[in-house]
Structures are given as C-alpha cells and as structure tokens.
Scaffold this active site. Sequence first.
Site, PDB file in Angstrom:
ATOM      1  N   GLY A   1       0.787  -1.222   0.000  1.00  0.00           N
ATOM      2  CA  GLY A   1       0.000   0.000   0.000  1.00  0.00           C
ATOM      3  C   GLY A   1       0.820   1.273   0.000  1.00  0.00           C
ATOM      4  O   GLY A   1       1.962   1.316  -0.470  1.00  0.00           O
ATOM      5  N   SER A   2       0.248   2.331   0.597  1.00  0.00           N
ATOM      6  CA  SER A   2       0.758   3.697   0.442  1.00  0.00           C
ATOM      7  C   SER A   2       2.124   3.954   1.062  1.00  0.00           C
ATOM      8  O   SER A   2       2.684   5.045   0.866  1.00  0.00           O
ATOM      9  CB  SER A   2      -0.247   4.682   1.034  1.00  0.00           C
ATOM     10  OG  SER A   2      -1.485   4.597   0.357  1.00  0.00           O
ATOM     11  N   VAL A   3       2.680   3.026   1.823  1.00  0.00           N
ATOM     12  CA  VAL A   3       4.015   3.249   2.387  1.00  0.00           C
ATOM     13  C   VAL A   3       5.057   3.466   1.297  1.00  0.00           C
ATOM     14  O   VAL A   3       6.093   4.083   1.535  1.00  0.00           O
ATOM     15  CB  VAL A   3       4.448   2.070   3.296  1.00  0.00           C
ATOM     16  CG1 VAL A   3       3.674   2.063   4.593  1.00  0.00           C
ATOM     17  CG2 VAL A   3       4.322   0.739   2.570  1.00  0.00           C
TER      18      VAL A   3
ATOM     19  N   LYS B   1       4.795   5.351  -1.277  1.00  0.00           N
ATOM     20  CA  LYS B   1       4.629   6.641  -1.966  1.00  0.00           C
ATOM     21  C   LYS B   1       5.844   7.551  -1.830  1.00  0.00           C
ATOM     22  O   LYS B   1       6.084   8.409  -2.670  1.00  0.00           O
ATOM     23  CB  LYS B   1       3.368   7.338  -1.459  1.00  0.00           C
ATOM     24  CG  LYS B   1       2.081   6.660  -1.932  1.00  0.00           C
ATOM     25  CD  LYS B   1       0.841   7.278  -1.320  1.00  0.00           C
ATOM     26  CE  LYS B   1      -0.427   6.578  -1.832  1.00  0.00           C
ATOM     27  NZ  LYS B   1      -1.659   7.058  -1.165  1.00  0.00           N
TER      28      LYS B   1
END
Length: 702
Positions: free
Chosen positions: A395-397, A399
């Site tokens: 997931g967003s980690v 980014k």
Amino acid sequence: MDYFRKNSGTGSNKQSSTPIRMRIIVGVILVLFAMLIGQLAYLQLVYGSRFKAEVQQSDSTVVSNQVPRGVMYDAEGHVLVGNKATNAITYTKSTSTTTTQIYQISNALSNYIKITDEKPTKQMVADYYLADGDNNTKITAKLPKSAKVDANGNKKTNSEVYQAAIAYVEKLNPKLTEKQKTAALIFNKISGAYTLSTIYIKNKGLTDKEIAQVGEHLSELPGVGIGTDWQRSYPNGSSIQSIIGSVSTEKSGLPSDNLQYYLRNGYSRNDRVGTSYLEEEYEPLLKGTKSTSKVTTKSNGNIQQTKTVYDGQAGASLMLTIDAKYQKEVQASLKRIYSSAIGAGAARYSNGAYAVAMNPNTGALLAAAGLNRNTNTGKVTDNALGVINQSFVMGSVVKGATVSGGLINKVITPTNNTLPDTPIYLPGSPVKKSVYPVGTFSSLDAETALEVSSNIYMMHLAMNWVGAKYVPKTYIHMPDTAFNTLRRNFAMFGLGQKTGVDLPGEVAGIEGKSFNSKGNILSGSVLDLAYGNYDAYTPIQLVQYVSTIANGGYRMQPYIVQSVGKTGKDGKKIYINYNKKPNVQQSIPWTSDELNVVREGFWRVVHGTNGWGTAHYLKDVKPSVSGKTGTAQTFYYDAEHPNRKHNIELINATFIGYAPSKNPKLAVAVVFPGLDPDMEGKYTLQVAKAMIQDYFKLHSTK
C-alpha cells in the site's frame, strides 16, 4: 618271435636295479627334510623374536571427534544460543568387533541404562532378534526353499538369505520386553558405527544411577565409556530461534541434499551441522575444528590405547546485532496488539503480523518479530523469519519512493510539484481515487500528498513520468516500458529486490503481471503500482527502504551478525577477530532539496495539522517520529484449500517510520496483513509506538 624272446629275458636286470633307485630317492628326501628342519631351526633361533614382535605389533589410526559448536551472543553480550554439556554413554568400535559381540554388549548395557525417547523399528527388532545365534538358526530353518535357492537351483548368497530372514521376522513381529527394546536400539547404534569412531549410546536424560552402574561394569563392556556431549541451549528464550536456525541430530546426521558437499569438506555422515538460517549460513565458522586422537589397536583388532593428538578448536562465536531484551519487547508488543486485533474481530481472516527494526545508518538489524496464524484453527506461532520470506502488497508506504522518483527524474521539482487531485476515470473501470471524498482537494503539492496519502497524486505523477496519454473515461495509453520505469525506481530503494541480509531463504517479493494474454500492457495496474497496490514486498525491504530516506539516501545492506570471535576459556570474555563493516548497496542520486520534500511529507504524516493525516496517533511519541502509513486491498486466501475461491475483501495495514526525525537512529516497519477493511484500527501504529519507545528507553543512557 626270437626277438621278443630275447627282450623278455631282461627282467632279472630290472629287478636288480630297483633297490638302487629307491635308495637314491629316499636319500634325497632325507636330505631335503634335513635342510627344512635346519632352516626352521635357523629361523626360530635367529628370527624368532622378530616374528613374535611382528605378530604382537600394534597398528595406529588417527580419528577425529566433534568439538562444541560456536556460541551466539546478542548485541549486549548475552548468550542467545549456547551449548549445554551433558553426560553421555559412549562406544568406540574396534576393528574386529563381531555381530555376536555387539549383541552381547547391547544386552549387557541394557541392564544398566534405559532408552525411552526412541522406539526400535521393525527392521531394528529383526536385526537384533537374528543376532542371537539360536534365533538365526531357527528362523533360517523355517525359511521356504525359494528363499535359499533360486529358480536355477543355485544357492542364494548369505545376504539374500539374511534379507529373507529379516522379512520373516518382521512378519513374525516378536514381542520384546522394555529391556530388549533398549538392547535393540543399542545394537542398531553400535552396528551402524564406523570402525574406531566414537558414538553416543545415550546422551539425553542420563541419570546419576545409570552413570554409576555403567562405570562399575566398564571392564565387562569392551568399547563402552562415559563421556560428555553438548546440546544447543537458549538461555534468553526462543523468540528468535527461528532466525538462529537449527542443528541436525547425530541420528539424522548430514542433510541428504548436500551430502557430497559435506563429505568433501571432511564431515562424517553422523556429524551435526546447521540445517537452517544462521546455523546453516555460518556453518563453516560455527562447526570449529575437530579434535584428533591416535587410536592404537593390537593385532587382534582390540583397542590398546587412545591418545589425544590435537584438542581441536571450538566453533567461532557470533555476536549478533539483535538486543535480546529489545527483541523480547518487540515480540511481546506484536503478540499483545495482534491478539487485541483478533479479539476485536479485525483479524478474523488474518494470517499473521510482522515487525522489524534496523539501524538506518549501518543496516544492523535490531529486532525481527513475526507471527503466523492458521486462519482455520486460529493457532498463532512465532515466525520471525516472515520478515524476509513473506511478501505482501504494502500500500501507500511506497509513496515516498514514488515521489522520490518523480523528483530525481525531474518530473516534479522541490519548488514546482503541485498536481491536480482529480480522480482517474478509465474506460470500463471503476473510478480510481483516494480514500477521502472526491473534491476534498483541487490540487496537492508533494508534501501534502504524502501527508494525506493521496492515491490520485501518485497516479498523475506516474502518468507524467512514463509519458502516458489519457482522456478521462475515454482513452489511456501506457508505453510498454511503464512498468520497467516504475520498478527500476522502486528497486533503487530495495523494493522488489533481495536485500542481501545474511540469512538464507530470503525472497525478492512478487511482481504482478505487466501484460494481458493479448500482449497489451495493463494500464490500470501501472497506476496501482504507483501508489503501492500491485507488487508485493517483504517487511525487511520496507525497513531498508525507509532507512534510505532516514539516512539521507544510502541503501544499506541489512545484516544480523556484527562480529566473529572466540569465547575465552572462562566462557565469558569474547575475543573479536572480525567486525562487519556497513555496506552501501546504492546511493540515491537526489539533491538535499529533493530529499527534504520526502522528509517533510513523512514529518507531516505524523505531525501535520490536516484532518486527513494518517499517523497523528504518534504525534506525542518521544523522540519525534516521521513515517508513512499504508493500506492495500487484498482478498482472503485459504492456504489449506488453495483452490477454493473466496470473495472476502481484506486490507493489508502497514507502517514505516524512523526516529528521531532529525538524526535518525532507529527505523521500523510493521505489517498487519488481512485485516477487516471496516476495522483497520491503529494496530500498526500501536506496534510502532511500542517499538520506538522501548528502544529509546533501553538505550537512553547509551
């Protein structure tokens, strides 16, 4: 006729010559006997002592014996895995030992010791049963003719007949007393021993009474002795035993898949070796150098003397980067918080949880904790190795890596990085957007996009980066190189790459498909990859990645062995021979201004004021924390029924961070896969908070 008559008259001369010939023959025989007797007398008188010495002379053979395995210490010098000395009953097999003698020794020894942790197999029982001469004769007599003679009437070999007798006894299944079962086990151990090698008959649970009784009767037990063996011990618990690995037993010996390798390197078949992880990775150091003894045997094969030639060298000591106290705290926190997730119903379909801590400046692993959960039974077991061999969509980690790539490739700049926050509408697909409602933001800069975890920002950034052509709801064209472009960038931070940690079994993660069956690039999946919802990575890759941001751009190779040395004779002092030097695998080619964009975003994730910030829970943690949360969509997978389809939608919840925010000394990664999307909670943040506070509490004075 006259001629024949004349010749027949010579008979009187033949008769008169026979005694003379006989005398000559007898004389020669007598002379030869006299010479033989003389030679024998000469040999007896002149060389008799030499021959006697040769008959009585002994033979010497050098044999080797195992030494204690190397000890492993934590970063503070506490023993993580050591060797516990135990008493043992040993046996050294002579060159002339017969099956009958082995049978007699086994029966005699079974009078004084019991072996209860093993059970003899049918083969062992049969071998022991047939070692009795009377039993052997009786069973052989009962064998059918076909077991002794082949179809052509030829006698079968002794080996073939014996195998037939073994099969007969196995079918007969004779009942043995407990004492006879012990004797059968002893018989099997001794029979399988190499000549002049020392084996352990019993090295576990030996009582004082057994030692005393065997000691009193050693004179009646040729080859039997009382010695010392060692077993691996874990005085500080087993929370990282899965990382330490395991050692084979004397019974299992060398692993069959690497048998030739070990034999070529001087191992014996029954040697104990490391079979997994650190024990296996550092086997050449941990095994030490075997002791050697000179065994002298008489001409009859019996052992006359055993003399130690070389005492050997115990295995090298390993000092690990892990602090046993901190490791226990991390494991305990992970268990406690994961249990609360289960209790709340959030982890009904979750198969585990993982947490790993690293020194971002060196790559030294400080703690590695993991839990594995059987979703069918609910049983939870330790699985620290999951940090290197379990892959998840994170997931967003990720980014921070996406924004970094955009900056490094000049798609955006530190002063010009605002992008529209309009959702992505692909033809025939659901809208791709962020968690917050559409229209919350009209546009975002990079720092704020990280703070509020904007998926939209990352997708627009990726399209600009790879040169995609896009018309909302109508058209999108991705170049075939789009996946490679993004994956090269992630790989620069270690995502999707083996980190090179000094543990066997590490995996690189999982790449999603790039093209469909028709060879067309999966455009929507390129966008998913940009915000961390496509490829799968390992927890150790996450902590390496966030460490790269924390230390200013150096991708450090993780490691768990800090130094190699030797333990002193007092068992306490360690003499260091080698220290691990930190290894920079790659330097990120960004400017300080570009780095500060990402660092500022990570700071705001925790300390920002925007209502959509995702880690404000950590705002009051001391020292200050910077980091990034992540949530990835996934589905329930039943490992015990892999072909059964499930449509249960879940999420993987993740967190990466470092502390202090300025001059970081600790980097952490936490992964909770398979949570209920409606009950995500703050479980990963709770674990991260405990990890950070516990670490600096333990190291506040250092």
